[in-house]
Design a protein around this motif. Structure first.
Motif, PDB file in Angstrom:
ATOM      1  N   ARG A 110      45.744  14.401  67.482  1.00  0.00           N
ATOM      2  CA  ARG A 110      46.378  15.512  68.190  1.00  0.00           C
ATOM      3  C   ARG A 110      46.354  15.300  69.692  1.00  0.00           C
ATOM      4  NH1 ARG A 110      44.336  21.126  65.227  1.00  0.00           N
ATOM      5  NH2 ARG A 110      45.399  20.810  63.229  1.00  0.00           N
ATOM      6  N   GLU A 111      45.224  14.782  70.203  1.00  0.00           N
ATOM      7  CA  GLU A 111      45.116  14.533  71.625  1.00  0.00           C
ATOM      8  C   GLU A 111      46.103  13.443  72.071  1.00  0.00           C
ATOM      9  OE1 GLU A 111      43.741  14.813  75.525  1.00  0.00           O
ATOM     10  OE2 GLU A 111      43.292  16.125  73.817  1.00  0.00           O
ATOM     11  N   VAL A 112      46.167  12.376  71.297  1.00  0.00           N
ATOM     12  CA  VAL A 112      47.033  11.248  71.671  1.00  0.00           C
ATOM     13  C   VAL A 112      48.515  11.632  71.593  1.00  0.00           C
ATOM     14  CG1 VAL A 112      47.789   8.941  70.976  1.00  0.00           C
ATOM     15  CG2 VAL A 112      45.345   9.496  71.003  1.00  0.00           C
ATOM     16  N   ASP A 148      36.452  11.664  72.801  1.00  0.00           N
ATOM     17  CA  ASP A 148      35.539  10.515  72.906  1.00  0.00           C
ATOM     18  C   ASP A 148      34.505  10.552  71.790  1.00  0.00           C
ATOM     19  OD1 ASP A 148      36.784   9.689  75.246  1.00  0.00           O
ATOM     20  OD2 ASP A 148      35.343  10.690  76.554  1.00  0.00           O
ATOM     21  N   ALA A 149      33.863  11.702  71.617  1.00  0.00           N
ATOM     22  CA  ALA A 149      32.804  11.829  70.620  1.00  0.00           C
ATOM     23  C   ALA A 149      33.353  11.655  69.210  1.00  0.00           C
ATOM     24  CB  ALA A 149      32.117  13.189  70.755  1.00  0.00           C
ATOM     25  N   ALA A 150      34.563  12.139  68.972  1.00  0.00           N
ATOM     26  CA  ALA A 150      35.187  11.967  67.662  1.00  0.00           C
ATOM     27  C   ALA A 150      35.425  10.492  67.365  1.00  0.00           C
ATOM     28  CB  ALA A 150      36.500  12.743  67.592  1.00  0.00           C
ATOM     29  N   GLU A 151      35.832   9.735  68.384  1.00  0.00           N
ATOM     30  CA  GLU A 151      36.031   8.297  68.204  1.00  0.00           C
ATOM     31  C   GLU A 151      34.728   7.611  67.808  1.00  0.00           C
ATOM     32  OE1 GLU A 151      37.751   6.620  71.711  1.00  0.00           O
ATOM     33  OE2 GLU A 151      39.521   7.929  71.652  1.00  0.00           O
ATOM     34  N   ALA A 152      33.642   7.945  68.517  1.00  0.00           N
ATOM     35  CA  ALA A 152      32.341   7.335  68.200  1.00  0.00           C
ATOM     36  C   ALA A 152      31.879   7.732  66.808  1.00  0.00           C
ATOM     37  CB  ALA A 152      31.301   7.751  69.236  1.00  0.00           C
ATOM     38  N   LYS A 153      32.044   9.008  66.481  1.00  0.00           N
ATOM     39  CA  LYS A 153      31.530   9.508  65.211  1.00  0.00           C
ATOM     40  C   LYS A 153      32.201   8.829  64.038  1.00  0.00           C
ATOM     41  CE  LYS A 153      30.394  12.361  61.759  1.00  0.00           C
ATOM     42  NZ  LYS A 153      30.880  12.296  60.374  1.00  0.00           N
ATOM     43  N   TRP A 154      33.534   8.741  64.042  1.00  0.00           N
ATOM     44  CA  TRP A 154      34.194   8.169  62.860  1.00  0.00           C
ATOM     45  C   TRP A 154      34.052   6.656  62.823  1.00  0.00           C
ATOM     46  CZ3 TRP A 154      37.791   4.567  61.634  1.00  0.00           C
ATOM     47  CH2 TRP A 154      38.686   4.130  62.605  1.00  0.00           C
ATOM     48  N   TRP A 155      34.210   5.992  63.964  1.00  0.00           N
ATOM     49  CA  TRP A 155      34.225   4.525  63.925  1.00  0.00           C
ATOM     50  C   TRP A 155      32.843   3.967  63.623  1.00  0.00           C
ATOM     51  CZ3 TRP A 155      32.102   0.213  66.162  1.00  0.00           C
ATOM     52  CH2 TRP A 155      32.751  -0.994  65.860  1.00  0.00           C
ATOM     53  N   VAL A 156      31.819   4.508  64.277  1.00  0.00           N
ATOM     54  CA  VAL A 156      30.472   3.980  64.071  1.00  0.00           C
ATOM     55  C   VAL A 156      29.996   4.252  62.650  1.00  0.00           C
ATOM     56  CG1 VAL A 156      28.051   4.201  64.722  1.00  0.00           C
ATOM     57  CG2 VAL A 156      29.805   4.071  66.494  1.00  0.00           C
ATOM     58  N   THR A 203      35.403  11.954  58.654  1.00  0.00           N
ATOM     59  CA  THR A 203      36.233  10.945  59.317  1.00  0.00           C
ATOM     60  C   THR A 203      37.657  11.446  59.490  1.00  0.00           C
ATOM     61  OG1 THR A 203      34.917   9.052  58.575  1.00  0.00           O
ATOM     62  CG2 THR A 203      37.249   8.638  59.034  1.00  0.00           C
ATOM     63  N   GLU A 204      38.165  12.117  58.473  1.00  0.00           N
ATOM     64  CA  GLU A 204      39.549  12.602  58.534  1.00  0.00           C
ATOM     65  C   GLU A 204      39.735  13.650  59.631  1.00  0.00           C
ATOM     66  OE1 GLU A 204      38.665  10.590  54.909  1.00  0.00           O
ATOM     67  OE2 GLU A 204      37.680  12.366  55.743  1.00  0.00           O
ATOM     68  N   ILE A 205      38.750  14.541  59.774  1.00  0.00           N
ATOM     69  CA  ILE A 205      38.826  15.546  60.839  1.00  0.00           C
ATOM     70  C   ILE A 205      38.718  14.886  62.208  1.00  0.00           C
ATOM     71  CG2 ILE A 205      37.626  17.507  61.884  1.00  0.00           C
ATOM     72  CD1 ILE A 205      39.266  18.273  59.439  1.00  0.00           C
ATOM     73  N   MET A 206      37.849  13.872  62.331  1.00  0.00           N
ATOM     74  CA  MET A 206      37.731  13.155  63.605  1.00  0.00           C
ATOM     75  C   MET A 206      39.066  12.500  63.987  1.00  0.00           C
ATOM     76  SD  MET A 206      34.621  13.772  64.484  1.00  0.00           S
ATOM     77  CE  MET A 206      34.986  15.323  63.638  1.00  0.00           C
ATOM     78  N   LYS A 207      39.719  11.892  63.029  1.00  0.00           N
ATOM     79  CA  LYS A 207      41.014  11.263  63.313  1.00  0.00           C
ATOM     80  C   LYS A 207      42.065  12.298  63.680  1.00  0.00           C
ATOM     81  CE  LYS A 207      40.299   7.149  60.434  1.00  0.00           C
ATOM     82  NZ  LYS A 207      40.756   6.375  59.247  1.00  0.00           N
ATOM     83  N   GLU A 208      41.972  13.476  63.073  1.00  0.00           N
ATOM     84  CA  GLU A 208      42.913  14.551  63.407  1.00  0.00           C
ATOM     85  C   GLU A 208      42.716  15.017  64.853  1.00  0.00           C
ATOM     86  OE1 GLU A 208      45.937  17.466  62.591  1.00  0.00           O
ATOM     87  OE2 GLU A 208      45.382  15.504  61.785  1.00  0.00           O
ATOM     88  N   ILE A 209      41.453  15.147  65.284  1.00  0.00           N
ATOM     89  CA  ILE A 209      41.165  15.524  66.665  1.00  0.00           C
ATOM     90  C   ILE A 209      41.753  14.502  67.637  1.00  0.00           C
ATOM     91  CG2 ILE A 209      39.294  15.766  68.357  1.00  0.00           C
ATOM     92  CD1 ILE A 209      37.583  16.908  66.043  1.00  0.00           C
ATOM     93  N   ILE A 210      41.507  13.227  67.345  1.00  0.00           N
ATOM     94  CA  ILE A 210      41.998  12.156  68.215  1.00  0.00           C
ATOM     95  C   ILE A 210      43.523  12.092  68.184  1.00  0.00           C
ATOM     96  CG2 ILE A 210      41.941   9.665  68.652  1.00  0.00           C
ATOM     97  CD1 ILE A 210      39.182   9.761  67.046  1.00  0.00           C
TER      98      ILE A 210
END
Length: 384
Positions: free
Chosen positions: A378-380, A318-326, A369-376
């Protein structure tokens, strides 16, 4: 859209925060930008009026309220002022460093450090990034080797926010260099420890008054009483606290974007071209419409995450989504705002110019941003 997450007590706190920022930060911001750091007297005054450590237990001088909405208000008011870099010492202290002390201090450590952390006598920092290691925290090379009744710390850190002004620095170090994640611990270094040196105050593109430093450790002896959270548990503690850090960055990002948008609405309503205001052109109205919509989406998204954090439900994904998108939205929106200012937007005396420079780091620190997308991702995908 109307925000619904704050009650009357929060709004009273916001009045205090707003008045403090306007009185103590905004008039000094230009000088501090030139100096490359804030005057620590301001930080101590923030403690005096209760803007620091609202989550710290009342017996240590804190607010005694575990409610991230208060943190968010300080963050928002700092960014709304146009003097973000002069107030980020507070958000770094409140949102990112204090959770380690609150959650991990034993009774002796709490008695020793908490009163100063709450009052502003002690400014905190956290040192993770190294010259050769950014997002890959498990590969850090700074070591803390057992020696008698303490540790000897050797290594270097870089890009450390509050690095010049801080009194306490939480250092991620390897207490077992043969291990990766399980070999990391958190050691608190204090101002004045022999062998602990601060390098230059780094000259950055933006955030000029937020001191950012290199730190060097040359056989620094640190007593075992400064081990925070147990030996070998450092990586686990970092992972647990990163969601709040990333949400804090997102809160600042949307507040900063909102401020830039508000300045732009005022400017295009006053500036004329070809005999009419810039706001009267259809292209301007379309730009403003799109930006307003994105801001409303961001505020709803961030507010929901604040609620999730308070409920203990905010996940790393969740936090990774907010961090990269915002933060990507913030960059995109401020760029569009600067365009509407035309040539004046490129002039340093206009707040939009500084906002443009200050915003650029947002998609990098706290996890790119790239690390945030990697976290998301991997989860998805269910992959690791």
């Amino acid at each position: 859209m109307r925000r619904t997450i704050f009650d009357d007590e929060h709004e009273m706190f916001r009045e205090t925060a707003k008045a403090f920022v306007e009185r103590e930060i905004v008039p000094n911001h230009e000088k501090w930008e030139a100096d490359g750091k804030i005057d620590k007297a301001m930080f101590r005054k923030a403690g005096d009026v209760g803007l620091l450590a609202t989550a710290v237990d009342e017996r240590y001088g804190g607010g005694g309220v575990l409610d991230f909405r208060y943190n968010a208000i300080v963050n928002e008011e700092v960014h709304a002022s146009g003097a973000a870099s002069s107030g980020q010492c507070m958000t770094l202290h409140n949102d990112i460093c204090l959770p380690y002390f609150i959650n991990l201090c034993n009774d002796e450590q709490a008695e020793r450090w908490m009163p100063g952390l709450a009052s502003g006598e002690l400014m905190s920092a956290i040192a993770m990034t190294e010259p050769g290691t950014g997002s890959d925290l498990a590969s850090i090379t700074t070591t803390a080797v057992r020696s008698g009744d303490g540790y000897v710390v050797n290594g270097a850190k870089t890009f450390i926010t509050n690095g010049i002004n801080s009194d306490l620095v939480i250092v991620a170090a390897k207490t077992d260099p043969t291990e990766k994640h399980r070999g990391m611990s958190l050691i608190v270094l204090e101002e004045g420890m022999e062998g602990f040196e601060r390098g230059r105050n780094l000259d950055k593109l933006g955030l000029k008054s937020q001191d950012t430093a290199e730190l060097f450790f040359d056989d620094v002896f640190v007593p075992e009483e400064n081990l925070l959270g147990g030996e070998g548990n450092g990586f686990l503690h970092l992972v647990r606290n990163l969601p709040q850090e990333r949400l804090s960055i997102a809160v600042g990002g949307v507040a900063h974007a909102q401020a830039a948008f508000d300045w732009t609405v005022d400017y295009v309503g006053e500036r004329t071209a070809f005999g009419q205001t810039i706001a009267s052109f259809q292209n301007t109205r379309f730009e403003l419409a799109e930006m307003k919509t994105e801001l409303d989406i961001a505020w709803v998204f961030v507010d929901r995450q604040i609620e999730a954090l308070n409920a203990g439900e905010l996940t790393a994904t969740d936090a990774a989504e907010a961090k990269w998108w915002v933060t990507e939205m913030q960059l995109r929106l401020i760029t569009r705002c600067l365009q509407l200012f035309g040539g004046y937007g490129y002039m340093s005396e206009f707040p939009i110019s500084k906002a443009y420079a200050d915003a650029r780091i947002q998609t990098i620190y706290g996890g790119t941003t790239e690390i945030m997308k990697e976290i998301i991702g991997r989860e998805v995908s269910g992959t690791r």
